[in-house]
Write an enzyme that holds these catalytic residues in place. Sequence first.
Site, PDB file in Angstrom:
ATOM      1  N   ASP A  80       1.901  32.306 -41.226  1.00 34.87           N
ATOM      2  CA  ASP A  80       0.540  32.815 -41.234  1.00 34.87           C
ATOM      3  C   ASP A  80       0.485  34.216 -41.838  1.00 34.87           C
ATOM      4  OD1 ASP A  80      -2.188  32.605 -40.741  1.00 34.87           O
ATOM      5  OD2 ASP A  80      -2.054  33.445 -38.735  1.00 34.87           O
ATOM      6  N   CYS A 112     -13.254   9.156 -33.691  1.00 37.03           N
ATOM      7  CA  CYS A 112     -13.555  10.200 -32.712  1.00 37.03           C
ATOM      8  C   CYS A 112     -14.287  11.379 -33.360  1.00 37.03           C
ATOM      9  CB  CYS A 112     -12.268  10.687 -32.058  1.00 37.03           C
ATOM     10  SG  CYS A 112     -12.506  12.007 -30.836  1.00 37.03           S
ATOM     11  N   CYS A 118     -18.801  21.496 -30.674  1.00 39.03           N
ATOM     12  CA  CYS A 118     -18.929  22.847 -31.235  1.00 39.03           C
ATOM     13  C   CYS A 118     -20.356  23.359 -31.075  1.00 39.03           C
ATOM     14  CB  CYS A 118     -18.542  22.854 -32.714  1.00 39.03           C
ATOM     15  SG  CYS A 118     -18.672  24.500 -33.470  1.00 39.03           S
TER      16      CYS A 118
END
Length: 306
Positions: free
Chosen positions: A131, A188, A195
């Site tokens: 990252d 799904c 959210c």
Amino acid sequence: MKVAITSFQVKQKALELGFHKVGIAQAKDITHQEVQNLRYWLDAGYQADMAWMANPKRQNIHLVMPEVNSLISVALNYYTPHQRPEGSNYAKISRYGWGRDYHKVMHKKLKLLTTWLQLQDEGIKARYYADTGPIQDKVLAQSAGIGWIAKNGNVISREFGSWIFLGEILTNLALESDRPHTEHCGTCTRCIDACPTQAITQPFVVDANRCIAYHTIENRAEKLPEEIASNLQGWVAGCDICQDVCPWNQRFAKETDIPDFQPYPENIAPTLNELAEISDDEWNRRFTASALRRIKPEMLRRNARG
């Protein structure tokens, strides 16, 4: 580059060093479609203020390391079974930030694996990231068989769900690659439905402009947009809503064996009031060696005040 070292040996060493998953892809496995997906996302402005996402190196791994042949993808499970207390007076911190800074934990292990690789032959070149560079780490993880990129944009593994940190090593070694992971979200839509800001604009596409995690971690503005501030639901550092509702996480999460990922006690149940008034000195004390240091004290106070 071909030397007397096999993919099996690389994987065995990675597991010996404590990585929970390891897979290998070839640089040529990064497909045109995956590059096009990134360009579409950028053209739509879904990166918000994260200008670094447009770095051309993300679209061509050879700009990062010209001689790269193989990509070693690794994962660390960070899940702990602790639960946040109920109550609207509590602040919510994403699980990824509960314990020690994952960059420090991952980099230590990646450095050991990279050093081991380079010691096998003087011609071996290797470079690692966690990252921290212009790498499409999720794409690499899927190509290397670690897991699949889910509808909420996270990588899900069969063994640990999406509670994993990703790292990668680029090398000029020609290693046998694994099969790319197949996608298993099926029909799904729990993450999309859950959210509160509709940040998942369509399956597999997340708009950072609407994402609570983006705004609490990356947005440096003095005030949050009203549509975000009114939907924080107590989140002050990241957001785990789309992960908490995921069936794969509910069924397959396992407690990590890495002590560094166990939560600092103050990170599980802070109150919104205390964080809204946290001093710079207290922020510095509380978040030593924490990935949450990216959220500066004035940002944390802003998030807690909503």
